[in-house]
Design a protein around this motif. Structure first.
Motif, short mmCIF file in Angstrom:
data_model
loop_
_atom_site.label_atom_id
_atom_site.label_comp_id
_atom_site.label_asym_id
_atom_site.label_seq_id
_atom_site.Cartn_x
_atom_site.Cartn_y
_atom_site.Cartn_z
N ILE A 62 0.86 -1.18 0.00
CA ILE A 62 0.00 0.00 0.00
C ILE A 62 0.89 1.23 0.00
O ILE A 62 1.80 1.36 0.83
N GLY A 63 0.65 2.15 -0.92
CA GLY A 63 1.39 3.41 -0.96
C GLY A 63 0.75 4.43 -0.03
O GLY A 63 -0.47 4.61 -0.03
N VAL A 64 1.59 5.08 0.79
CA VAL A 64 1.10 6.07 1.75
C VAL A 64 1.68 7.43 1.38
O VAL A 64 2.87 7.68 1.54
N ALA A 87 0.40 -6.14 10.94
CA ALA A 87 -0.54 -7.14 11.45
C ALA A 87 -1.20 -7.90 10.31
O ALA A 87 -1.54 -9.08 10.45
N GLY A 88 -1.39 -7.24 9.16
CA GLY A 88 -2.02 -7.89 8.02
C GLY A 88 -1.05 -8.46 7.02
O GLY A 88 -1.45 -8.87 5.92
N ASN A 89 0.25 -8.48 7.38
CA ASN A 89 1.29 -9.00 6.49
C ASN A 89 1.33 -8.24 5.18
O ASN A 89 1.48 -8.82 4.10
N TYR A 90 1.17 -6.91 5.25
CA TYR A 90 1.27 -6.04 4.09
C TYR A 90 2.47 -5.10 4.25
O TYR A 90 2.96 -4.88 5.37
N HIS A 91 2.93 -4.57 3.15
CA HIS A 91 3.97 -3.56 3.16
C HIS A 91 3.33 -2.18 2.97
O HIS A 91 2.44 -2.02 2.13
N ALA A 92 3.79 -1.20 3.72
CA ALA A 92 3.37 0.18 3.52
C ALA A 92 4.58 0.98 3.07
O ALA A 92 5.60 1.01 3.76
N VAL A 93 4.48 1.59 1.90
CA VAL A 93 5.58 2.35 1.33
C VAL A 93 5.28 3.84 1.46
O VAL A 93 4.22 4.30 1.00
N ILE A 94 6.18 4.58 2.10
CA ILE A 94 5.98 6.02 2.26
C ILE A 94 6.34 6.73 0.97
O ILE A 94 7.45 6.57 0.43
N LEU A 95 5.43 7.55 0.48
CA LEU A 95 5.61 8.29 -0.78
C LEU A 95 5.58 9.78 -0.46
O LEU A 95 4.51 10.38 -0.31
N PRO A 96 6.74 10.42 -0.32
CA PRO A 96 6.78 11.84 0.05
C PRO A 96 6.22 12.72 -1.05
O PRO A 96 6.49 12.50 -2.24
N SER A 97 5.43 13.73 -0.67
CA SER A 97 4.79 14.56 -1.70
C SER A 97 5.09 16.05 -1.58
O SER A 97 5.11 16.75 -2.58
N ARG A 98 5.26 16.54 -0.34
CA ARG A 98 5.47 17.98 -0.11
C ARG A 98 4.32 18.80 -0.72
O ARG A 98 4.51 19.95 -1.14
N TYR A 99 3.15 18.19 -0.84
CA TYR A 99 1.97 18.80 -1.45
C TYR A 99 2.20 19.16 -2.92
O TYR A 99 1.51 20.02 -3.47
N ASP A 100 3.18 18.53 -3.55
CA ASP A 100 3.48 18.75 -4.96
C ASP A 100 2.46 17.98 -5.80
O ASP A 100 2.44 16.74 -5.80
N GLN A 101 1.63 18.69 -6.54
CA GLN A 101 0.55 18.04 -7.28
C GLN A 101 1.09 17.11 -8.38
O GLN A 101 0.48 16.06 -8.65
N SER A 102 2.19 17.47 -9.00
CA SER A 102 2.74 16.61 -10.05
C SER A 102 3.25 15.30 -9.47
O SER A 102 3.09 14.23 -10.09
N LEU A 103 3.84 15.35 -8.26
CA LEU A 103 4.28 14.12 -7.60
C LEU A 103 3.08 13.24 -7.24
O LEU A 103 3.11 12.03 -7.45
N GLU A 104 2.05 13.86 -6.70
CA GLU A 104 0.85 13.10 -6.34
C GLU A 104 0.22 12.47 -7.58
O GLU A 104 -0.27 11.33 -7.53
N GLN A 105 0.26 13.20 -8.71
CA GLN A 105 -0.26 12.63 -9.96
C GLN A 105 0.56 11.42 -10.39
O GLN A 105 0.01 10.41 -10.86
N ASP A 106 1.88 11.51 -10.20
CA ASP A 106 2.74 10.36 -10.53
C ASP A 106 2.38 9.14 -9.70
O ASP A 106 2.37 8.01 -10.21
N TYR A 116 1.04 -0.59 -6.76
CA TYR A 116 0.50 -0.75 -5.40
C TYR A 116 -0.89 -1.36 -5.49
O TYR A 116 -1.59 -1.21 -6.49
N ASP A 117 -1.28 -2.01 -4.40
CA ASP A 117 -2.66 -2.52 -4.34
C ASP A 117 -3.64 -1.40 -4.01
O ASP A 117 -4.84 -1.53 -4.28
N GLY A 118 -3.16 -0.34 -3.39
CA GLY A 118 -4.01 0.79 -3.03
C GLY A 118 -3.17 1.96 -2.57
O GLY A 118 -1.95 1.82 -2.36
N LEU A 119 -3.79 3.11 -2.41
CA LEU A 119 -3.11 4.32 -1.94
C LEU A 119 -3.87 4.92 -0.77
O LEU A 119 -5.10 4.90 -0.73
#
Length: 310
Positions: A62-64, A87-106, A116-119
């Protein structure tokens, strides 16, 4: 690097039989399994986790999306997400954004490509309508009330606690109340809720000189103390206990009377200083967000905030 075809060629068995051995499936004779396993050991073959995930249609990741890490709200939120992921045997990946809309779009495009399975959007610069369009590629969860936009969400119902806090301030005779906030009104759902709740109780908007934005750390709070000391507020509501503790420290260091204070998030600092706070149960919200990101339907989890007077 060896692959399944190499194992099949050296062992003399089909790739389908080799695959059943690698994936520990039934319907393979013990002697066949032993022969194939001997070749696997000889080649020091390890199956690709990525390939297995792609075959299963899941990445178990899951992307965070996180604007920054130096605010207590996001620290507690991520803690809840990571605890639930483990607890659910999942990976959570931190995705830094700095509120940058182009990064969030990526990051949304990465979801479209099944990276990712979800965001989970802990906060965002993009509009919610833009985010919602990508739900057809996988679950997306926001950590705020999405209003009329159909999005999965885990968030605190803050308004009753904010109104209760301002009503209590008014009952105590406080009228010159300063607010420490993270982002300007137009950019932050939390800033809107705080200021709107103030208006609901006092019938007017707080004056601009009594609002300090861009508050994220203890040091930010300390600098806010230097700014507000000349405004002479009779009460200060901070957007985090550690931030409010920083403001308090400015008054202590300069041997000034400490104004009545209230923080948020019920952190250790407020308990040690016996400072009133508003608990939004952020860690629980993070855990709820992770669980929603694993679902196929669009659901919401709402947790009530609590005013704690000390």
């Amino acid at each position: 690097m060896a692959n399944i075809h190499d194992i099949a060629r050296l062992s003399g068995f089909s790739t389908a039989t080799v695959s059943r051995v690698i994936n520990q499936q039934h319907y393979v004779a013990p002697s066949t399994r032993a022969a194939i396993q001997a070749v696997i050991d000889q080649l020091d073959y390890v199956p690709s986790t990525m390939a297995q995930n792609l075959s299963a249609g899941k990445t178990r990741t899951i992307g965070v999306i996180l604007p920054h890490t130096d605010h207590p709200y996001f620290e507690q939120l991520v803690t809840g997400i990571l605890n639930a992921a483990m607890a659910g045997n999942y990976h959570a990946v931190i995705l830094p954004s700095r509120y940058d809309q182009s990064l969030e779009q990526d990051y949304l495009e990465d979801l479209r490509r099944h990276a990712y399975d979800g965001l989970i959007f802990t906060s965002h610069g993009l509009g919610l309508r833009t985010i919602a369009k990508y739900q057809k590629y996988g679950p997306i969860v926001v950590c705020e009330n999405p209003g009329k936009i159909k999005l999965a969400a885990a968030y605190a119902d803050r308004t009753p606690a904010y109104q209760e806090a301002f009503q209590w301030m008014g009952s105590q005779g406080y009228s010159k109340i300063a607010l420490l906030l993270s982002r300007p009104y137009a950019q932050s759902a939390t800033s809107k809720l705080t200021i709107n709740s103030y208006v609901d109780v006092f019938g007017k908007r707080p004056s601009d000189e009594m609002i300090v934005y861009h508050m994220r750390t203890f040091e930010d709070g300390y600098q806010a103390g230097a700014r507000l000391v000349n405004e002479h507020p009779d009460f200060i509501l901070g957007n985090g206990d550690d931030i409010t503790a920083g403001l308090r420290q400015y008054f202590v260091d300069h041997h000034l009377p400490i104004p009545p204070l209230m923080g948020q998030e019920n952190q250790l600092s407020s308990r040690l200083l016996q400072m009133s706070t508003i608990d939004h149960h952020v860690t629980a919200i993070g855990a709820a967000a992770l669980k929603l990101a694993l679902r196929d339907d669009i659901a919401q989890t709402v947790i009530q905030s609590d005013l704690i007077l000390r």
